[in-house]
Design a protein around this motif. Structure first.
Motif, PDB file in Angstrom:
ATOM      1  N   CYS A  55      43.732  -7.620   1.050  1.00 31.23           N
ATOM      2  CA  CYS A  55      44.577  -7.466   2.242  1.00 31.23           C
ATOM      3  C   CYS A  55      44.825  -5.995   2.570  1.00 31.23           C
ATOM      4  O   CYS A  55      44.763  -5.128   1.706  1.00 31.23           O
ATOM      5  CB  CYS A  55      45.915  -8.182   2.053  1.00 31.23           C
ATOM      6  SG  CYS A  55      45.771  -9.975   2.159  1.00 31.23           S
ATOM      7  N   ALA A  56      45.140  -5.765   3.832  1.00 36.02           N
ATOM      8  CA  ALA A  56      45.315  -4.401   4.326  1.00 36.02           C
ATOM      9  C   ALA A  56      46.603  -3.756   3.853  1.00 36.02           C
ATOM     10  O   ALA A  56      46.655  -2.547   3.662  1.00 36.02           O
ATOM     11  CB  ALA A  56      45.261  -4.402   5.858  1.00 36.02           C
ATOM     12  N   THR A  57      47.662  -4.524   3.679  1.00 36.59           N
ATOM     13  CA  THR A  57      48.947  -3.956   3.278  1.00 36.59           C
ATOM     14  C   THR A  57      49.527  -4.763   2.122  1.00 36.59           C
ATOM     15  O   THR A  57      49.193  -5.943   1.958  1.00 36.59           O
ATOM     16  CB  THR A  57      49.962  -3.981   4.441  1.00 36.59           C
ATOM     17  OG1 THR A  57      50.293  -5.350   4.739  1.00 36.59           O
ATOM     18  CG2 THR A  57      49.421  -3.284   5.682  1.00 36.59           C
ATOM     19  N   PRO A  58      50.434  -4.160   1.356  1.00 34.14           N
ATOM     20  CA  PRO A  58      51.093  -4.919   0.281  1.00 34.14           C
ATOM     21  C   PRO A  58      51.867  -6.130   0.824  1.00 34.14           C
ATOM     22  O   PRO A  58      51.903  -7.183   0.185  1.00 34.14           O
ATOM     23  CB  PRO A  58      52.042  -3.902  -0.355  1.00 34.14           C
ATOM     24  CG  PRO A  58      51.467  -2.572  -0.019  1.00 34.14           C
ATOM     25  CD  PRO A  58      50.803  -2.742   1.320  1.00 34.14           C
ATOM     26  N   GLU A  59      52.449  -5.973   2.002  1.00 32.02           N
ATOM     27  CA  GLU A  59      53.199  -7.082   2.603  1.00 32.02           C
ATOM     28  C   GLU A  59      52.266  -8.235   2.945  1.00 32.02           C
ATOM     29  O   GLU A  59      52.576  -9.399   2.693  1.00 32.02           O
ATOM     30  CB  GLU A  59      53.952  -6.623   3.864  1.00 32.02           C
ATOM     31  CG  GLU A  59      55.034  -5.608   3.611  1.00 32.02           C
ATOM     32  CD  GLU A  59      54.521  -4.181   3.432  1.00 32.02           C
ATOM     33  OE1 GLU A  59      53.359  -3.873   3.818  1.00 32.02           O
ATOM     34  OE2 GLU A  59      55.280  -3.374   2.871  1.00 32.02           O
TER      35      GLU A  59
ATOM     36  N   ALA B 271      49.446  -8.815   1.534  1.00 30.81           N
ATOM     37  CA  ALA B 271      48.974  -9.373   0.267  1.00 30.81           C
ATOM     38  C   ALA B 271      49.975 -10.376  -0.291  1.00 30.81           C
ATOM     39  O   ALA B 271      49.592 -11.465  -0.736  1.00 30.81           O
ATOM     40  CB  ALA B 271      48.726  -8.250  -0.747  1.00 30.81           C
ATOM     41  N   GLU B 272      51.251 -10.025  -0.259  1.00 31.32           N
ATOM     42  CA  GLU B 272      52.280 -10.952  -0.749  1.00 31.32           C
ATOM     43  C   GLU B 272      52.307 -12.228   0.086  1.00 31.32           C
ATOM     44  O   GLU B 272      52.385 -13.330  -0.449  1.00 31.32           O
ATOM     45  CB  GLU B 272      53.662 -10.289  -0.753  1.00 31.32           C
ATOM     46  CG  GLU B 272      53.856  -9.287  -1.863  1.00 31.32           C
ATOM     47  CD  GLU B 272      53.672  -9.888  -3.257  1.00 31.32           C
ATOM     48  OE1 GLU B 272      54.172 -10.997  -3.526  1.00 31.32           O
ATOM     49  OE2 GLU B 272      53.008  -9.239  -4.086  1.00 31.32           O
ATOM     50  N   ASP B 273      52.240 -12.063   1.406  1.00 29.16           N
ATOM     51  CA  ASP B 273      52.254 -13.233   2.292  1.00 29.16           C
ATOM     52  C   ASP B 273      51.019 -14.101   2.077  1.00 29.16           C
ATOM     53  O   ASP B 273      51.113 -15.324   2.039  1.00 29.16           O
ATOM     54  CB  ASP B 273      52.330 -12.800   3.763  1.00 29.16           C
ATOM     55  CG  ASP B 273      53.684 -12.204   4.128  1.00 29.16           C
ATOM     56  OD1 ASP B 273      54.647 -12.362   3.341  1.00 29.16           O
ATOM     57  OD2 ASP B 273      53.773 -11.578   5.195  1.00 29.16           O
ATOM     58  N   ALA B 274      49.863 -13.479   1.934  1.00 25.31           N
ATOM     59  CA  ALA B 274      48.623 -14.231   1.710  1.00 25.31           C
ATOM     60  C   ALA B 274      48.672 -14.968   0.378  1.00 25.31           C
ATOM     61  O   ALA B 274      48.240 -16.126   0.278  1.00 25.31           O
ATOM     62  CB  ALA B 274      47.419 -13.293   1.765  1.00 25.31           C
ATOM     63  N   ALA B 275      49.199 -14.305  -0.647  1.00 24.20           N
ATOM     64  CA  ALA B 275      49.310 -14.947  -1.959  1.00 24.20           C
ATOM     65  C   ALA B 275      50.243 -16.157  -1.883  1.00 24.20           C
ATOM     66  O   ALA B 275      49.928 -17.230  -2.415  1.00 24.20           O
ATOM     67  CB  ALA B 275      49.821 -13.947  -3.001  1.00 24.20           C
TER      68      ALA B 275
ATOM     69  N   ARG C 102      47.659 -13.154  -6.659  1.00 26.09           N
ATOM     70  CA  ARG C 102      48.223 -11.867  -6.221  1.00 26.09           C
ATOM     71  C   ARG C 102      47.192 -10.752  -6.368  1.00 26.09           C
ATOM     72  O   ARG C 102      47.077  -9.886  -5.503  1.00 26.09           O
ATOM     73  CB  ARG C 102      49.481 -11.529  -7.011  1.00 26.09           C
ATOM     74  CG  ARG C 102      50.675 -12.372  -6.593  1.00 26.09           C
ATOM     75  CD  ARG C 102      51.906 -12.011  -7.337  1.00 26.09           C
ATOM     76  NE  ARG C 102      52.398 -10.729  -6.832  1.00 26.09           N
ATOM     77  CZ  ARG C 102      53.263  -9.977  -7.481  1.00 26.09           C
ATOM     78  NH1 ARG C 102      53.723 -10.357  -8.648  1.00 26.09           N
ATOM     79  NH2 ARG C 102      53.668  -8.847  -6.964  1.00 26.09           N
ATOM     80  N   ARG C 103      46.445 -10.764  -7.466  1.00 27.36           N
ATOM     81  CA  ARG C 103      45.424  -9.734  -7.686  1.00 27.36           C
ATOM     82  C   ARG C 103      44.344  -9.826  -6.608  1.00 27.36           C
ATOM     83  O   ARG C 103      43.931  -8.811  -6.049  1.00 27.36           O
ATOM     84  CB  ARG C 103      44.818  -9.882  -9.085  1.00 27.36           C
ATOM     85  CG  ARG C 103      43.943  -8.728  -9.487  1.00 27.36           C
ATOM     86  CD  ARG C 103      43.508  -8.739 -10.948  1.00 27.36           C
ATOM     87  NE  ARG C 103      42.974  -9.997 -11.411  1.00 27.36           N
ATOM     88  CZ  ARG C 103      43.618 -10.832 -12.246  1.00 27.36           C
ATOM     89  NH1 ARG C 103      44.807 -10.524 -12.719  1.00 27.36           N
ATOM     90  NH2 ARG C 103      43.058 -11.965 -12.627  1.00 27.36           N
TER      91      ARG C 103
END
Length: 183
Positions: free
Chosen positions: A42-46, A48-52, A35-36
């Motif tokens: 990632c460009a957006t928090p969303e 980032a969550e999806d990538a994680a 997550r870190r």
């Protein structure tokens, strides 16, 4: 601080051998780190969550293919980076499709994709410290002070890295042919 350490080598080895409990513990133990990584790339928090989540799914499915137990962090970073870049390319394309309702020729679409791939490849080729600053500042749009603080740098050091990253991407794009066309 347990949150800063990756799961132990014995847990990784047991997970590689297919032990279900170890795989579950490995995924759980890796989650904060993944997550870190994603939040910083990632460009957006969303995104980032999806990538994680995508990276953890890959970890779960393919832990047996990891050759060196000490390479877990770099393997996960590469997966997250690639997923963030993929999502950034999709994000770059989305506004054009929404704003322009005219028909886009197949040739124009191919050229856009090739250009996006060139930019993504140029960014991916940067040294990790420059890539991280460039993504946080130019893709995520974070302020210089926030980027510097997140990376433990002075603002001037962050600006220097950002300048080097932009210059390197610019040189790379200038030296590679657009869409494979002869220049």
């Amino acid at each position: 601080m347990a949150d800063r350490t990756w799961p132990a080598e014995r847990l990784i080895v047991a997970a590689q051998r297919g032990d279900a409990e170890s795989i579950s513990a490995l995924v759980s133990g890796s989650h904060p780190h993944v997550r870190r990584f994603a939040r910083s790339l990632c460009a957006t928090p969303e995104d980032a969550e999806d990538a994680a989540q995508e990276a953890l799914i890959i970890l779960y499915r393919k832990i047996g293919t990891l050759r060196a137990t000490g390479a877990l962090a770099s393997w996960m970073f590469r997966i997250v980076r690639n997923e963030c870049l993929r999502r950034a390319r999709l994000t770059v394309r989305r506004p054009e499709l929404v704003e322009d309702t005219r028909a886009i020729s197949a040739e124009d679409e191919v050229m856009r994709r090739l250009e996006a791939d060139r930019v993504a490849a140029a960014i991916a080729a940067l040294p990790a410290d420059q890539r991280q600053v460039l993504i946080m500042r130019d893709v995520q749009g974070l302020s210089g002070r926030l980027v510097a603080g997140a990376l433990g740098l002075s603002v001037s050091a962050m600006k220097s890295r950002l300048h080097r990253a932009r210059a390197t991407v610019h040189r790379t794009l200038e030296s590679t042919p657009e869409g494979g066309a002869d220049g």
